[in-house]
Design a protein around this motif. Structure first.
Motif, short mmCIF file in Angstrom:
data_model
loop_
_atom_site.label_atom_id
_atom_site.label_comp_id
_atom_site.label_asym_id
_atom_site.label_seq_id
_atom_site.Cartn_x
_atom_site.Cartn_y
_atom_site.Cartn_z
N ARG A 23 -4.52 -20.76 -36.38
CA ARG A 23 -5.80 -20.66 -36.39
C ARG A 23 -6.79 -21.92 -36.55
O ARG A 23 -7.46 -21.97 -37.54
N ASN A 29 -20.91 -6.46 -30.01
CA ASN A 29 -19.97 -7.57 -29.28
C ASN A 29 -20.88 -8.63 -28.78
O ASN A 29 -20.17 -9.55 -28.07
N GLY A 30 -21.90 -8.80 -29.20
CA GLY A 30 -22.69 -10.05 -28.86
C GLY A 30 -24.15 -9.83 -28.96
O GLY A 30 -24.74 -9.14 -29.69
N THR A 71 -21.27 -12.55 -25.04
CA THR A 71 -20.21 -11.91 -25.93
C THR A 71 -19.71 -13.02 -26.99
O THR A 71 -19.81 -13.98 -26.69
N ASN A 72 -19.49 -12.38 -28.27
CA ASN A 72 -19.14 -12.88 -29.58
C ASN A 72 -17.79 -13.69 -29.08
O ASN A 72 -16.89 -13.27 -28.23
N PRO A 73 -17.35 -14.76 -29.74
CA PRO A 73 -15.94 -15.12 -29.97
C PRO A 73 -14.90 -14.18 -30.19
O PRO A 73 -15.29 -13.24 -31.22
N TRP A 74 -13.90 -14.17 -29.85
CA TRP A 74 -12.90 -13.13 -30.05
C TRP A 74 -12.63 -12.79 -31.51
O TRP A 74 -12.00 -11.75 -32.04
N THR A 75 -12.65 -13.92 -32.22
CA THR A 75 -12.32 -13.84 -33.68
C THR A 75 -13.28 -14.65 -34.73
O THR A 75 -13.51 -15.74 -34.00
N GLN A 96 -6.80 -20.99 -31.99
CA GLN A 96 -5.07 -21.12 -31.76
C GLN A 96 -4.20 -21.30 -32.66
O GLN A 96 -4.66 -22.15 -33.55
N LEU A 138 -17.92 -21.56 -29.68
CA LEU A 138 -18.15 -20.94 -28.34
C LEU A 138 -19.34 -21.71 -27.96
O LEU A 138 -20.26 -21.97 -28.68
N ASN A 162 -14.22 -22.99 -27.29
CA ASN A 162 -14.06 -22.14 -25.89
C ASN A 162 -15.61 -22.24 -25.02
O ASN A 162 -16.36 -22.33 -25.67
N TYR A 182 -17.96 -20.60 -22.10
CA TYR A 182 -18.27 -19.29 -21.02
C TYR A 182 -19.30 -19.76 -20.20
O TYR A 182 -20.37 -20.45 -20.58
#
Length: 478
Positions: A170, A259-260, A214-218, A118, A285, A199, A201
């Protein structure tokens, strides 16, 4: 011996009697007691750290030995406090140490939290000239990141300042720590504690099912570690985006997707936490997995069904009880209303007013004993103007016990008297024997003759009385 104890006790009390306890925030200043001011004290001012460090001299002969100690004729102040200033301050008088201050430094920094990757923006004051950084576990070592007057030497690794706005893009756990904005004289203007969290999940796959994390978004490539809920050690599953080749519990069941990561089929031992870290080791994550057995679903369905059945039974029981109560109330109300006979007002002469006691079903031509009325009254019924005002008594019956009607409130007119062409017959005289064995008022009716009712104790056959507005012929014309 007693003198020695008294001396030691006096010395101890004298050394601790003037001890003052103070609490101050990081970066603020504290005033020392007036008893150590230079006009009164020419001795030494000592400081002993609370962390067990060496004792050092802060003031001697009224002169400061630390640049942060501000000495004047009226006060002694210690400025720009840090955690290392926490401890005990004492003065040396006549060769003895007297404790004067015990200081505790508090962390009053503004706490700011962000998630992995973030951005952070923070507005600073125009008085801020410097930005310093210190790690959360070592605040004594600082690093200057920004200087308002010397922008060429600024460190952009942890953001930059533009138009009094400090920005970091970031953020990761490497940015955790304290950020101090200081003024021109190096006094503290503001202080921030930044904490970056990963994060999280949550997954709840079924046994023998398929699980996709799923992987982290970035960011990435990722190194994945797994820790079971019942174990303390972590297991390496993937390193820098590739599966770990050593044998583990996921061998033959795990695969890397774009994606993961995919696990198929899922086993009970897969319950635990998967940690995704970047190349610098920052935690991006945490995927928490709880494998659910099929029996758990069956148990859940059984519990829900049992609760539903119980609620249905309770509702049925409540409805039945309500219906029974309503029936009882209606029966009681009907019984009460049935005993009340209403006589409507008409132009025809009416008989005497009776109480709400049930009327007997059979009448005899001669008066017999019957229960007494509560409030008997005598009412005279006058004949029409065209008839002579005469009083006719009914003839004496020849048959004492004539045949009784099966279901009748009043006898036929033939038993009462002559027809209407011969005039109205007078009603029988109700004596005291009709209503009670005791002496009661007597009254006599004129007009239509009504036979008296048999006594309640009579042996004559009787039938149940049906109360209805249809039988209330007194309220209707003949």
């Amino acid at each position: 011996m007693l003198i020695l104890l008294v001396t030691l006790f006096s010395a101890f009390c004298g050394a601790s009697a003037g001890l003052l306890q103070e609490k101050a925030c990081y970066g603020s200043k504290v005033k020392l007691p007036d008893k150590i001011n230079p006009p009164l004290n020419k001795g030494l001012l000592y400081f002993t750290p609370s962390n067990g460090g060496e004792r050092k001299i802060l003031m001697e002969d009224g002169k400061a030995k630390d640049p942060r100690l501000k000495v004047s004729l009226i006060s002694v102040r210690l400025t720009d406090l840090t955690k290392k200033d926490e401890g005990v301050y004492a003065v040396l008088l006549n060769g003895k140490d007297f404790l004067v201050l015990q200081l505790k430094v508090l962390d009053c920094a503004q706490k700011i939290s962000r998630f992995y990757m973030q951005d952070l923006e923070y507005t600073i004051s125009e008085k801020a000239r410097y930005l310093e950084y210190s790690a959360p576990d070592n605040q004594n070592v600082t690093l200057t990141l920004w200087n308002r007057t010397d922008t060429l030497n600024n460190d952009d690794r942890r953001g930059n300042v533009e138009r009094n706005v400090w920005r970091i893009t970031r953020v990761t756990q490497a940015d955790n720590g304290y950020y101090n904005f200081r003024r021109r004289d190096r006094s503290l203007d503001s202080r921030i504690l930044l904490t970056v969290n990963e994060n999280t999940y949550y997954y709840d796959p079924k046994v023998n099912g398929r699980l996709l994390i799923t992987n982290p978004w970035t960011g990435g490539p990722w190194t994945v570690m797994f820790k079971q809920d019942t174990e303390d050690e972590k297991m390496r599953v993937m390193k820098d985006g590739r599966l770990y080749r050593d044998y583990n519990q996921f061998t033959g069941r795990i695969d890397v997707l774009s994606n993961g990561i995919e696990i198929d089929p899922v086993k009970t031992l897969d319950s635990g936490t998967f940690e995704f870290r970047d190349k610098q080791g920052n935690l991006a994550l945490s995927a928490k997995v709880e494998v659910i057995h099929a029996s758990h679903h069956a148990t859940t369905y059984m519990v829900v069904a049992a609760v539903a059945l119980l609620l249905g039974l309770c509702c049925c029981y409540c409805c039945c009880c309500r219906k029974r109560c309503c029936k009882k109330d209606k029966s009681a109300a009907g019984a009460t209303e049935g005993h009340a006979v209403t006589y409507h007002e008409t132009n025809e002469p009416t008989g005497p007013s009776y109480s709400n006691q049930p009327y007997p079903s059979v009448y005899h031509p001669q008066p017999v004993n019957s229960p007494a009325f509560t409030e008997p009254t005598a009412v005279a019924i006058e004949p029409p103007p065209s008839q002579p005002n005469t009083t006719v008594y009914p003839p004496q019956p020849t048959n004492v016990n004539p045949p009784q009607p099966e279901f009748s409130l009043y006898p036929p007119l033939s038993e009462i008297g002559p027809s209407s062409s011969q005039g109205f017959a007078a009603a029988p005289t109700f004596s005291s024997e009709v209503f009670s064995s005791d002496a009661e008022p007597r009254f006599q009716l004129k007009g239509v003759a009504f036979p008296s009712a048999p006594p309640l104790s009579s042996d004559a056959p009787t039938s149940a009385v049906y109360y209805s507005d249809k039988l209330n012929f007194l309220g209707t014309s003949c």
